[in-house]
Design a protein around this motif. Structure first.
Motif, PDB file in Angstrom:
ATOM      1  N   UNK A 230     -12.724 -52.891 -10.526  1.00  0.00           N
ATOM      2  CA  UNK A 230     -13.690 -52.778 -11.241  1.00  0.00           C
ATOM      3  C   UNK A 230     -14.454 -51.712 -11.521  1.00  0.00           C
ATOM      4  N   UNK A 231     -14.614 -50.259 -10.597  1.00  0.00           N
ATOM      5  CA  UNK A 231     -14.580 -49.360 -10.939  1.00  0.00           C
ATOM      6  C   UNK A 231     -14.114 -47.949 -12.099  1.00  0.00           C
ATOM      7  N   UNK A 232     -12.621 -48.431 -11.605  1.00  0.00           N
ATOM      8  CA  UNK A 232     -11.365 -48.025 -12.504  1.00  0.00           C
ATOM      9  C   UNK A 232     -11.940 -48.023 -13.674  1.00  0.00           C
ATOM     10  N   UNK A 259     -13.641 -45.284  -0.725  1.00  0.00           N
ATOM     11  CA  UNK A 259     -13.906 -43.712  -0.650  1.00  0.00           C
ATOM     12  C   UNK A 259     -13.422 -43.108   0.446  1.00  0.00           C
ATOM     13  N   UNK A 260     -14.228 -43.669   0.845  1.00  0.00           N
ATOM     14  CA  UNK A 260     -13.767 -43.109   2.818  1.00  0.00           C
ATOM     15  C   UNK A 260     -12.524 -42.490   3.325  1.00  0.00           C
ATOM     16  N   UNK A 266     -15.827 -38.251  -4.861  1.00  0.00           N
ATOM     17  CA  UNK A 266     -16.200 -39.316  -6.112  1.00  0.00           C
ATOM     18  C   UNK A 266     -15.954 -40.622  -6.495  1.00  0.00           C
ATOM     19  N   UNK A 267     -16.320 -41.358  -7.728  1.00  0.00           N
ATOM     20  CA  UNK A 267     -15.386 -42.644  -7.686  1.00  0.00           C
ATOM     21  C   UNK A 267     -14.261 -42.047  -8.924  1.00  0.00           C
ATOM     22  N   UNK A 268     -14.278 -41.224  -9.732  1.00  0.00           N
ATOM     23  CA  UNK A 268     -12.607 -41.066 -10.287  1.00  0.00           C
ATOM     24  C   UNK A 268     -11.735 -40.579  -8.938  1.00  0.00           C
ATOM     25  N   UNK A 269     -12.578 -39.566  -8.308  1.00  0.00           N
ATOM     26  CA  UNK A 269     -11.497 -39.398  -7.642  1.00  0.00           C
ATOM     27  C   UNK A 269     -10.859 -41.074  -6.290  1.00  0.00           C
ATOM     28  N   UNK A 270     -11.624 -41.396  -6.388  1.00  0.00           N
ATOM     29  CA  UNK A 270     -11.230 -42.821  -5.398  1.00  0.00           C
ATOM     30  C   UNK A 270     -10.520 -43.955  -6.064  1.00  0.00           C
ATOM     31  N   UNK A 272      -8.164 -42.881  -8.512  1.00  0.00           N
ATOM     32  CA  UNK A 272      -6.768 -42.146  -8.718  1.00  0.00           C
ATOM     33  C   UNK A 272      -6.655 -41.640  -7.257  1.00  0.00           C
ATOM     34  N   UNK A 273      -7.066 -41.526  -7.066  1.00  0.00           N
ATOM     35  CA  UNK A 273      -6.431 -41.556  -4.806  1.00  0.00           C
ATOM     36  C   UNK A 273      -5.558 -43.387  -4.432  1.00  0.00           C
ATOM     37  N   UNK A 274      -6.725 -44.431  -4.873  1.00  0.00           N
ATOM     38  CA  UNK A 274      -5.870 -46.023  -5.166  1.00  0.00           C
ATOM     39  C   UNK A 274      -4.561 -45.995  -5.914  1.00  0.00           C
ATOM     40  N   UNK A 275      -4.736 -45.568  -7.142  1.00  0.00           N
ATOM     41  CA  UNK A 275      -3.896 -45.707  -7.670  1.00  0.00           C
ATOM     42  C   UNK A 275      -2.332 -45.162  -7.307  1.00  0.00           C
ATOM     43  N   UNK A 276      -2.696 -44.062  -6.691  1.00  0.00           N
ATOM     44  CA  UNK A 276      -1.318 -43.024  -5.886  1.00  0.00           C
ATOM     45  C   UNK A 276      -0.533 -43.959  -4.874  1.00  0.00           C
ATOM     46  N   UNK A 277      -1.873 -44.747  -3.935  1.00  0.00           N
ATOM     47  CA  UNK A 277      -1.308 -45.186  -2.905  1.00  0.00           C
ATOM     48  C   UNK A 277      -1.213 -46.591  -2.860  1.00  0.00           C
ATOM     49  N   UNK A 278      -0.629 -46.877  -4.743  1.00  0.00           N
ATOM     50  CA  UNK A 278      -0.084 -48.052  -4.948  1.00  0.00           C
ATOM     51  C   UNK A 278      -1.021 -49.747  -4.701  1.00  0.00           C
ATOM     52  N   UNK A 279      -1.877 -48.894  -4.735  1.00  0.00           N
ATOM     53  CA  UNK A 279      -3.409 -50.480  -4.920  1.00  0.00           C
ATOM     54  C   UNK A 279      -3.807 -50.204  -6.068  1.00  0.00           C
TER      55      UNK A 279
END
Length: 281
Positions: A230-232, A259-260, A266-270, A272-279
């Motif tokens: 949703x945040x994305x 995020x932890x 930040x929300x944006x970093x979360x 981007x990280x979720x996409x890189x992790x394949x989530x």
């Protein structure tokens, strides 16, 4: 024809109805076509007389409810002059007297009928009517969600095999993923829910524009993924709460936990990280 999984929603609603209303007998069925419903689910019945009974629109109490698309009731079924009596043999075998029938209506189309009954000729009060109507609404909502899921699944299967490379196409994949994730907790049928989550996993694992070599084995709880999805899409905590049926405070807690785990500040970093992790796709 009703899908096998749809019986799960009906069965759940009938069991809840019997508990909340105190009615000794509840039963119901979904329509197999525009004019016929088959009684497939019963609770409290003492005989098999009603099981498998095919109700035609306009016939009997349930058929009247289907034809009129509104609740109908009789105080004494065998002697009522307000209904036809094609099903008297089955009703008498079960010993039913006071009966209420409520249609299940999804987007103005009757999809089934629920019954509640007593073995005595007593007037059913408003509380009983409300309980049966509430159970019918539960089935209506479950079927509406099922319809939406089936539509989304059909529209996303092509995207899985060929998601494309354009930003507009990829945003469509992401939107489908978010919508399916939001619907998953509302699905009662475990088979359909597993199919939905499997499609979400395939969408998330598709090669996206932000997927990179830094993908890692990050594990998020299902609701954490829902919130990040949703945040994305740009949703605020309040908007995400509305979509997911959660409180804003709960969304904030899931987001903080995600995020932890993702090592994001930040929300944006979360995202981007979720996409890189394949989530996320």
């Amino acid at each position: 024809m009703p899908e096998p999984g749809e019986a799960t929603e009906l069965r759940s609603a009938l069991l809840s109805l019997r508990r909340t209303s105190g009615l000794p007998v509840v039963f119901g069925g979904l329509l197999s076509d525009a004019r016929h419903a088959r009684i497939a689910e019963l609770s409290g019945a003492q005989t098999p007389a009603l099981r498998g009974l095919v109700i035609s629109a306009g016939s009997g109490l349930g058929g009247k409810a289907i034809a009129l698309s509104r609740p109908c009731a009789v105080t004494d079924y065998p002697s009522s002059r307000h209904i036809s009596h094609e099903y008297d043999t089955a009703v008498a075998a079960e010993g039913l007297r006071s009966v209420v029938a409520v249609p299940v209506v999804v987007r103005r189309t009757v999809r089934g009928v629920l019954y509640g009954a007593l073995r005595e000729p007593l007037t059913l009060g408003d509380r009983t009517f409300d309980a049966v109507a509430s159970s019918a609404r539960d089935v209506e909502q479950a079927l509406a969600v099922r319809d939406e899921v089936q539509h989304l699944l059909a529209s996303t299967r092509e995207r899985i095999t060929d998601p494309g490379t354009g930003p507009g196409t990829w945003e469509g994949v992401r939107e489908a993923h978010r919508e399916l994730r939001a619907l998953a907790p509302k699905i009662v049928d475990p088979v359909l829910r597993e199919e939905l989550l499997a499609v979400c996993g395939r969408l998330a694992s598709a090669a996206g524009p932000e997927r990179g070599p830094s993908a890692g084995p990050v594990r998020l709880a299902p609701r954490e993924v829902d919130v990040i999805a949703c945040v994305a899409s740009g949703a605020t905590n309040a908007a995400a709460a509305g979509r997911l049926g959660l409180r804003p405070e709960t969304v904030k807690s899931y987001l903080r936990s995600a995020m932890r785990k993702l090592g994001a500040h930040t929300r944006l970093e979360a995202v981007v990280a979720a996409r890189r992790a394949g989530l996320l796709p």
